[in-house]
Design a protein around this motif. Structure first.
Motif, PDB file in Angstrom:
ATOM      1  N   PRO A  43      -1.723  14.599   1.768  1.00 46.31           N
ATOM      2  CA  PRO A  43      -2.889  14.445   2.629  1.00 46.31           C
ATOM      3  C   PRO A  43      -3.894  13.397   2.165  1.00 46.31           C
ATOM      4  CG  PRO A  43      -3.215  16.330   1.200  1.00 46.31           C
ATOM      5  CD  PRO A  43      -1.839  15.805   0.884  1.00 46.31           C
ATOM      6  N   SER A  44      -3.919  13.059   0.870  1.00 46.02           N
ATOM      7  CA  SER A  44      -5.052  12.235   0.416  1.00 46.02           C
ATOM      8  C   SER A  44      -4.705  11.226  -0.667  1.00 46.02           C
ATOM      9  CB  SER A  44      -6.185  13.140  -0.101  1.00 46.02           C
ATOM     10  OG  SER A  44      -5.714  13.962  -1.164  1.00 46.02           O
ATOM     11  N   PHE A  45      -3.429  10.963  -0.938  1.00 46.55           N
ATOM     12  CA  PHE A  45      -3.091  10.037  -2.019  1.00 46.55           C
ATOM     13  C   PHE A  45      -2.944   8.621  -1.467  1.00 46.55           C
ATOM     14  CE2 PHE A  45      -0.034   7.701  -4.636  1.00 46.55           C
ATOM     15  CZ  PHE A  45      -0.655   7.786  -5.873  1.00 46.55           C
ATOM     16  N   SER A  46      -3.725   7.689  -2.007  1.00 45.09           N
ATOM     17  CA  SER A  46      -3.648   6.271  -1.650  1.00 45.09           C
ATOM     18  C   SER A  46      -3.561   5.448  -2.920  1.00 45.09           C
ATOM     19  CB  SER A  46      -4.873   5.835  -0.840  1.00 45.09           C
ATOM     20  OG  SER A  46      -4.949   6.553   0.375  1.00 45.09           O
ATOM     21  N   ALA A  47      -2.799   4.372  -2.864  1.00 40.63           N
ATOM     22  CA  ALA A  47      -2.631   3.554  -4.067  1.00 40.63           C
ATOM     23  C   ALA A  47      -2.207   2.149  -3.683  1.00 40.63           C
ATOM     24  CB  ALA A  47      -1.580   4.180  -4.995  1.00 40.63           C
ATOM     25  N   LEU A  48      -2.357   1.246  -4.633  1.00 40.73           N
ATOM     26  CA  LEU A  48      -1.836  -0.115  -4.531  1.00 40.73           C
ATOM     27  C   LEU A  48      -0.692  -0.261  -5.523  1.00 40.73           C
ATOM     28  CD1 LEU A  48      -2.033  -3.195  -3.711  1.00 40.73           C
ATOM     29  CD2 LEU A  48      -3.464  -3.446  -5.755  1.00 40.73           C
ATOM     30  N   MET A  49       0.410  -0.823  -5.054  1.00 46.57           N
ATOM     31  CA  MET A  49       1.573  -1.042  -5.912  1.00 46.57           C
ATOM     32  C   MET A  49       1.881  -2.538  -5.933  1.00 46.57           C
ATOM     33  SD  MET A  49       5.239   0.874  -5.596  1.00 46.57           S
ATOM     34  CE  MET A  49       6.361   0.983  -6.987  1.00 46.57           C
ATOM     35  N   ILE A  50       2.022  -3.111  -7.127  1.00 48.12           N
ATOM     36  CA  ILE A  50       2.345  -4.529  -7.296  1.00 48.12           C
ATOM     37  C   ILE A  50       3.712  -4.611  -7.972  1.00 48.12           C
ATOM     38  CG2 ILE A  50       1.574  -6.748  -8.188  1.00 48.12           C
ATOM     39  CD1 ILE A  50      -1.233  -5.551  -8.442  1.00 48.12           C
ATOM     40  N   VAL A  51       4.692  -5.127  -7.253  1.00 50.35           N
ATOM     41  CA  VAL A  51       6.086  -5.103  -7.701  1.00 50.35           C
ATOM     42  C   VAL A  51       6.524  -6.510  -8.105  1.00 50.35           C
ATOM     43  CG1 VAL A  51       8.449  -4.473  -7.100  1.00 50.35           C
ATOM     44  CG2 VAL A  51       6.529  -3.232  -6.083  1.00 50.35           C
ATOM     45  N   ASN A  52       7.187  -6.604  -9.240  1.00 48.65           N
ATOM     46  CA  ASN A  52       7.768  -7.871  -9.680  1.00 48.65           C
ATOM     47  C   ASN A  52       9.094  -8.099  -8.947  1.00 48.65           C
ATOM     48  OD1 ASN A  52       8.705 -10.118 -11.034  1.00 48.65           O
ATOM     49  ND2 ASN A  52       9.337  -8.995 -12.853  1.00 48.65           N
ATOM     50  N   ILE A  84      -6.413   0.822  -2.465  1.00 48.77           N
ATOM     51  CA  ILE A  84      -6.790   1.762  -3.513  1.00 48.77           C
ATOM     52  C   ILE A  84      -7.617   2.911  -2.946  1.00 48.77           C
ATOM     53  CG2 ILE A  84      -7.998   2.015  -5.710  1.00 48.77           C
ATOM     54  CD1 ILE A  84      -7.473  -0.962  -6.190  1.00 48.77           C
ATOM     55  N   VAL A  85      -8.456   2.606  -1.950  1.00 48.33           N
ATOM     56  CA  VAL A  85      -9.306   3.630  -1.341  1.00 48.33           C
ATOM     57  C   VAL A  85      -8.835   3.971   0.067  1.00 48.33           C
ATOM     58  CG1 VAL A  85     -11.331   3.065  -2.723  1.00 48.33           C
ATOM     59  CG2 VAL A  85     -10.915   1.802  -0.614  1.00 48.33           C
ATOM     60  N   GLY A  86      -7.631   3.533   0.425  1.00 45.50           N
ATOM     61  CA  GLY A  86      -7.055   3.890   1.712  1.00 45.50           C
ATOM     62  C   GLY A  86      -7.640   3.164   2.902  1.00 45.50           C
ATOM     63  N   LEU A  87      -8.296   2.001   2.694  1.00 46.85           N
ATOM     64  CA  LEU A  87      -8.932   1.277   3.797  1.00 46.85           C
ATOM     65  C   LEU A  87      -8.007   0.271   4.463  1.00 46.85           C
ATOM     66  CD1 LEU A  87     -12.517   0.663   2.347  1.00 46.85           C
ATOM     67  CD2 LEU A  87     -11.750   2.436   3.937  1.00 46.85           C
ATOM     68  N   SER A  88      -6.950  -0.154   3.803  1.00 48.45           N
ATOM     69  CA  SER A  88      -6.026  -1.114   4.404  1.00 48.45           C
ATOM     70  C   SER A  88      -4.610  -0.710   4.054  1.00 48.45           C
ATOM     71  CB  SER A  88      -6.320  -2.535   3.915  1.00 48.45           C
ATOM     72  OG  SER A  88      -6.351  -2.602   2.503  1.00 48.45           O
ATOM     73  N   GLN A  89      -3.788  -0.580   5.078  1.00 46.14           N
ATOM     74  CA  GLN A  89      -2.411  -0.148   4.897  1.00 46.14           C
ATOM     75  C   GLN A  89      -1.523  -0.895   5.868  1.00 46.14           C
ATOM     76  OE1 GLN A  89      -2.558   4.035   5.630  1.00 46.14           O
ATOM     77  NE2 GLN A  89      -4.176   4.386   4.130  1.00 46.14           N
ATOM     78  N   GLY A  90      -0.204  -0.754   5.678  1.00 44.35           N
ATOM     79  CA  GLY A  90       0.733  -1.314   6.630  1.00 44.35           C
ATOM     80  C   GLY A  90       1.217  -2.694   6.266  1.00 44.35           C
ATOM     81  N   LEU A  91       1.869  -3.341   7.236  1.00 47.92           N
ATOM     82  CA  LEU A  91       2.553  -4.609   6.995  1.00 47.92           C
ATOM     83  C   LEU A  91       1.595  -5.733   6.632  1.00 47.92           C
ATOM     84  CD1 LEU A  91       5.321  -5.976   7.015  1.00 47.92           C
ATOM     85  CD2 LEU A  91       4.977  -6.487   9.445  1.00 47.92           C
ATOM     86  N   LEU A  92       0.396  -5.724   7.208  1.00 49.92           N
ATOM     87  CA  LEU A  92      -0.567  -6.788   6.919  1.00 49.92           C
ATOM     88  C   LEU A  92      -0.925  -6.815   5.438  1.00 49.92           C
ATOM     89  CD1 LEU A  92      -2.224  -9.038   8.207  1.00 49.92           C
ATOM     90  CD2 LEU A  92      -4.069  -7.394   8.584  1.00 49.92           C
ATOM     91  N   THR A  93      -1.010  -5.659   4.814  1.00 51.60           N
ATOM     92  CA  THR A  93      -1.285  -5.589   3.373  1.00 51.60           C
ATOM     93  C   THR A  93      -0.182  -6.276   2.579  1.00 51.60           C
ATOM     94  OG1 THR A  93      -2.476  -3.512   3.661  1.00 51.60           O
ATOM     95  CG2 THR A  93      -1.713  -4.031   1.440  1.00 51.60           C
ATOM     96  N   ASP A  94       1.071  -6.151   3.024  1.00 50.71           N
ATOM     97  CA  ASP A  94       2.197  -6.770   2.328  1.00 50.71           C
ATOM     98  C   ASP A  94       2.260  -8.280   2.550  1.00 50.71           C
ATOM     99  OD1 ASP A  94       3.163  -4.241   1.435  1.00 50.71           O
ATOM    100  OD2 ASP A  94       4.018  -3.904   3.414  1.00 50.71           O
ATOM    101  N   LEU A  95       1.812  -8.753   3.727  1.00 48.69           N
ATOM    102  CA  LEU A  95       2.003 -10.154   4.089  1.00 48.69           C
ATOM    103  C   LEU A  95       0.811 -11.051   3.741  1.00 48.69           C
ATOM    104  CD1 LEU A  95       3.805  -9.836   7.545  1.00 48.69           C
ATOM    105  CD2 LEU A  95       4.799 -10.170   5.270  1.00 48.69           C
ATOM    106  N   LEU A  96      -0.418 -10.523   3.782  1.00 46.05           N
ATOM    107  CA  LEU A  96      -1.581 -11.363   3.472  1.00 46.05           C
ATOM    108  C   LEU A  96      -1.508 -12.004   2.079  1.00 46.05           C
ATOM    109  CD1 LEU A  96      -4.869  -9.771   4.893  1.00 46.05           C
ATOM    110  CD2 LEU A  96      -3.921 -12.035   5.353  1.00 46.05           C
ATOM    111  N   SER A 130       0.842  -1.203   0.000  1.00 47.06           N
ATOM    112  CA  SER A 130       0.000   0.000   0.000  1.00 47.06           C
ATOM    113  C   SER A 130       0.871   1.244   0.000  1.00 47.06           C
ATOM    114  CB  SER A 130      -0.916   0.000   1.227  1.00 47.06           C
ATOM    115  OG  SER A 130      -0.155   0.001   2.417  1.00 47.06           O
ATOM    116  N   ILE A 131       0.416   2.248  -0.726  1.00 47.49           N
ATOM    117  CA  ILE A 131       1.089   3.539  -0.799  1.00 47.49           C
ATOM    118  C   ILE A 131       0.145   4.602  -0.239  1.00 47.49           C
ATOM    119  CG2 ILE A 131       2.123   5.262  -2.308  1.00 47.49           C
ATOM    120  CD1 ILE A 131       3.736   2.724  -2.247  1.00 47.49           C
ATOM    121  N   HIS A 132       0.635   5.373   0.711  1.00 48.59           N
ATOM    122  CA  HIS A 132      -0.183   6.452   1.260  1.00 48.59           C
ATOM    123  C   HIS A 132       0.692   7.687   1.443  1.00 48.59           C
ATOM    124  CE1 HIS A 132      -3.405   8.481   3.357  1.00 48.59           C
ATOM    125  NE2 HIS A 132      -2.590   8.761   4.361  1.00 48.59           N
ATOM    126  N   ILE A 133       0.302   8.774   0.801  1.00 49.46           N
ATOM    127  CA  ILE A 133       1.028  10.027   0.893  1.00 49.46           C
ATOM    128  C   ILE A 133       0.049  11.109   1.330  1.00 49.46           C
ATOM    129  CG2 ILE A 133       2.455  11.698  -0.334  1.00 49.46           C
ATOM    130  CD1 ILE A 133       3.098   9.519  -2.371  1.00 49.46           C
TER     131      ILE A 133
END
Length: 357
Positions: free
Chosen positions: A100-109, A299-311, A95-98
């Protein structure tokens, strides 16, 4: 670099933004290694079990109907492709959060490295095949329902309906998501450093956000497409649950209504229900819940942090666990594996049940 589109001011002179973009630099390579080895181990186990099951279905004495064999074989081929794509790309969802209001999902190879566009295509293929896992299990429920509850079984119109729904809710929504996730030049320039935290080199990635400022017509189209894909994924989850519940109720009602139902048939139905429930709940736990938390949530800023990376580590295990349970719960497949041709009471009942329905 157009920083305004990400809702942040230009970085200070030392080129470091005050906001943390993605996971901490010291944690990112650890996450990448976990994903690489997790996807490799789970993928190899999945490939082994699925190739073995396809061989049993195609070559050994397995008493299921030809149609069920084809459906099962096709679903396992999709799982094989999915596992192979994950071994190749080892995608990390972050998850990407900047402010005041930018949220995104990033999928890295973080897997095999190719040129940028080739890696984008492999990442997109992995995402399409991941999406395909959502409705594979409910379709097995539907075919079993048609065999048990209909005199004429599965009809050609059923196949056409399934293909249409699958193209609408799976292929179309996943292709829309991939299209909307292809990074622009600004995205590559701004977020390229995040990929270096994971792999040590700039690598391909997908980026999906609803909060970027729209500056061009293609970007407007991309945002509309991304919203369409989000609603498509939500509809897929609801549809898969509805199919499973409806078919399960109908199958059990039909078995109870059947006169002179033998104990062997009841035992058989219970075993088949366990297999079907396993094939539904495995994707639900390993695919759907992590998908909606770690893919759509950021994408809508509802889930962020390490859990997003590990699930998303669970994604690659769904085909392996699902197929393993089929071997555990289906005694006839285990017998076919070792070449045991003697018919048990259960297999006799299975053939009788198939003939009656």
């Amino acid at each position: 670099m157009n920083f305004d589109r990400f809702h942040i001011p230009p970085p200070p002179p030392d080129n470091q933004s005050s906001d943390q973009i993605g996971p901490p630099a010291e944690l990112a390579p650890v996450i990448a290694r976990y994903h690489f080895y997790n996807d490799l181990i789970a993928g190899l186990l999945s490939l082994t079990l699925n190739f073995l099951l396809v061989f049993i279905i195609a070559k050994r004495g397995f008493s299921a109907s030809k149609l069920f064999k084809k459906v099962m074989g096709l679903s396992k081929c999709f799982e094989i492709l999915f596992s192979a794509s994950y071994i190749m790309t080892a995608p990390v969802f972050t998850s990407i959060h900047i402010k005041p209001s930018f949220s995104a999902l990033m999928i890295v190879n973080t897997g095999w490295q190719f040129n940028f566009m080739c890696s984008i295509l492999f990442l997109s293929a992995a995402l399409v095949l991941l999406t395909q896992q959502i409705l594979l299990a409910p379709w097995l429920y539907f075919f079993r329902y048609a065999q048990v509850c209909r005199k004429d079984g599965v009809k050609c119109t059923d196949i056409c309906l399934i293909i249409f729904i699958n193209l609408t809710f799976q292929l179309f929504t996943s292709v829309c998501l991939c299209y909307a996730s292809v990074p622009t030049d600004d995205d590559i320039g701004f977020f390229g450093s995040v990929t270096m935290n994971f792999t040590g080199v700039e690598t391909a990635f997908l980026l999906l956000s609803y909060s970027k400022k729209i500056l061009t017509t293609p970007e407007k189209i991309s945002q509309i497409v991304s919203i369409i894909s989000a609603f498509g994924y939500l509809a897929s989850l609801i549809l898969s649950v509805v199919i499973m519940i409806f078919c399960s109720i109908k199958i059990n009602m039909k078995v109870r209504e059947t006169k002179n139902t033998s104990n062997n048939l009841l035992v058989l139905q219970k075993k088949m229900n366990r297999v079907l429930l396993t094939q539904f709940f495995c994707p639900l736990i390993f695919i759907q819940v992590p998908f909606y938390y770690s893919v759509l949530g950021p994408i809508v800023g509802l889930s962020q942090g390490l859990l997003t990376d590990l699930l998303p580590l669970l994604f690659s295990w769904s085909p392996a666990i699902n197929t393993l349970f089929i071997f555990i719960l289906n005694s006839e497949i285990r017998n076919a594996l070792v070449g045991k041709q003697r018919l048990t009471a259960t297999s006799d009942a299975r053939r009788s049940f198939a003939n009656e329905n």
